[in-house]
Design a protein around this motif. Structure first.
Motif, PDB file in Angstrom:
ATOM      1  N   THR A 136       0.830  -1.201   0.000  1.00  0.00           N
ATOM      2  CA  THR A 136       0.000   0.000   0.000  1.00  0.00           C
ATOM      3  C   THR A 136       0.861   1.246   0.000  1.00  0.00           C
ATOM      4  O   THR A 136       2.001   1.241   0.435  1.00  0.00           O
ATOM      5  CB  THR A 136      -0.928   0.015   1.240  1.00  0.00           C
ATOM      6  OG1 THR A 136      -0.103  -0.018   2.405  1.00  0.00           O
ATOM      7  CG2 THR A 136      -1.842  -1.178   1.230  1.00  0.00           C
ATOM      8  N   SER A 153       0.492   5.497   0.824  1.00  0.00           N
ATOM      9  CA  SER A 153      -0.410   6.500   1.375  1.00  0.00           C
ATOM     10  C   SER A 153      -0.105   7.913   0.870  1.00  0.00           C
ATOM     11  O   SER A 153      -0.672   8.869   1.374  1.00  0.00           O
ATOM     12  CB  SER A 153      -0.334   6.480   2.906  1.00  0.00           C
ATOM     13  OG  SER A 153       1.005   6.742   3.324  1.00  0.00           O
ATOM     14  N   THR A 200      -8.189  -0.698   0.037  1.00  0.00           N
ATOM     15  CA  THR A 200      -7.322   0.301   0.651  1.00  0.00           C
ATOM     16  C   THR A 200      -6.156   0.674  -0.251  1.00  0.00           C
ATOM     17  O   THR A 200      -5.770   1.852  -0.338  1.00  0.00           O
ATOM     18  CB  THR A 200      -6.782  -0.232   1.989  1.00  0.00           C
ATOM     19  OG1 THR A 200      -7.879  -0.637   2.808  1.00  0.00           O
ATOM     20  CG2 THR A 200      -5.986   0.832   2.723  1.00  0.00           C
ATOM     21  N   ASP A 205      -6.357   4.682  -0.409  1.00  0.00           N
ATOM     22  CA  ASP A 205      -5.584   5.317   0.659  1.00  0.00           C
ATOM     23  C   ASP A 205      -4.828   6.533   0.113  1.00  0.00           C
ATOM     24  O   ASP A 205      -3.984   6.412  -0.771  1.00  0.00           O
ATOM     25  CB  ASP A 205      -4.602   4.316   1.261  1.00  0.00           C
ATOM     26  CG  ASP A 205      -3.977   4.840   2.557  1.00  0.00           C
ATOM     27  OD1 ASP A 205      -4.536   5.787   3.140  1.00  0.00           O
ATOM     28  OD2 ASP A 205      -2.924   4.306   2.971  1.00  0.00           O
TER      29      ASP A 205
END
Length: 376
Positions: free
Chosen positions: A264, A266, A293, A297
């Protein structure tokens, strides 16, 4: 509406030189004004969404498709042929089938293609190019396709001579298969192709793009005016990275999201113009712990109006969507629409109702299911 037409102002459907039978026994359609007759022919050709086919395929051999419009119009009588040939709109859309056969083309077929293009005058062209893969082949590239035959290359060369008029092109090829290294396409507005083929085109005015195979995060093309993007395959990283390359995107639709093992991220990503986003719902959420996500995100979607999710809603999926959207900068999400084969009655309202905390409406195949209560 005034219908543009060429060289027909001196024609008359009552002119006996064009009449297949004596005036006294002439059919009613031959008594119509030329402009109206042209409009009827155009309605016939444009009544189907697919482009009219110039060729028909028998085994691996192609021949002229004179049994279907618009070529069939030229076989009725001299009058019909003259009017069809002078109506450029009949010839501005074309579906070309490449047979993949090793036999050379009969000389008539390249001439037929050249005549079709010439009849379209200076109109922008819509091309649909199909390639028939008649034999299994050893893997030579992205799809394991055989190289184009000499006959197929000959047809592509003819099409390329009119590339400056191409407005819409549908066809999947590898970049090294086209006769020309670069295609001069200043009028191109809509394109469907593989990613490796994209760099061949002049995409400075492209508005709509469908990438069927092979998108990567490297070597993005210059498509600053692109507004609508459709991807057959994409990873979360690719979805997030498109905002820099295509800053004016209004629509993104992804058919399959694959796990690129990128983890991921951000960092803030903004789509300033994105109004509609379409994503698939994973069949097995347990095997996709980072969905959605990894996509949402840090995503800033200030004008997003519609989120379309393809698949059947489940409690786990809904909980994840709510959690992802609650931390996503979306100011005015109007509707979350589920595209599913199940009927609206089969959707559990209690499962999807939490989505009203992040959207004003929930719908199933565009039919309203629930909406947020208005505040007095």
């Amino acid at each position: 509406m005034n219908l543009p037409y060429q060289k027909t102002d001196t024609l008359s459907l009552n002119d006996s030189i064009f009449s297949p039978i004596h005036m006294q026994h002439q059919s009613h359609i031959h008594q119509l004004p030329v402009e109206l007759f042209q409009q009827i022919l155009l309605l016939i050709v444009n009544n189907v969404s697919d482009c009219p086919s110039i060729f028909k395929l028998i085994n691996t051999r192609i021949s002229g498709n004179f049994s279907s419009p618009p070529l069939v119009f030229t076989r009725v009588c001299r009058l019909w042929r003259v009017i069809a040939h002078s109506t450029t709109g009949l010839w501005s859309r074309i579906h070309v089938t490449l047979s993949g056969g090793d036999e050379p083309l009969r000389p008539f077929l390249p001439c037929l293609l050249q005549c079709w293009l010439a009849r379209s005058g200076s109109r922008p062209l819509t091309l649909h190019i199909d390639r028939i893969r008649s034999k299994p082949a050893k893997c030579t590239g992205l799809l394991g396709n055989r190289s184009l035959s000499q006959a197929d290359s000959q047809l592509l060369e003819i099409l390329q001579t009119e590339s400056r008029r191409w407005e819409t092109v549908v066809g999947v090829f590898r970049g090294n298969e086209w006769p020309s290294s670069n295609l001069d396409t200043p009028q191109l507005r809509a394109l469907q192709c593989g990613w490796s083929m994209l760099e061949k085109f002049n995409t400075s005015n492209l508005r709509r793009l469908y990438i069927s195979i092979g998108i990567t995060t490297s070597s993005f093309p210059t498509c600053k005016k692109l507004q609508h993007l459709y991807l057959q395959y994409a990873s979360p990283t690719i979805i997030r990275s498109l905002s820099v390359t295509f800053p004016l995107l209004e629509t993104i639709a992804v058919q399959h999201v694959f796990d690129g093992h990128e983890g991921t991220s951000s960092h803030l990503v903004t789509y300033p113009c994105l109004e509609s986003l379409t994503l698939p719902l994973p069949l097995d959420l347990d095997k996709n712990p980072h969905w959605p996500t990894a996509i949402f995100d840090g995503l800033n979607l200030p004008v997003l109006r519609k989120l379309t999710l393809v698949g059947h809603p489940t409690k786990l999926g809904v909980d994840r969507i709510v959690a992802a959207l609650e931390v996503t900068a979306t100011c005015n999400l109007q509707v979350i629409d589920f595209r599913t084969f199940m009927s609206q009655d089969e959707v559990d309202v209690d499962v999807v109702e939490p989505l009203l905390s992040v959207a004003r409406e929930i719908s199933v195949c565009s039919a309203l299911l629930r909406c947020r209560a208005s505040r007095d």
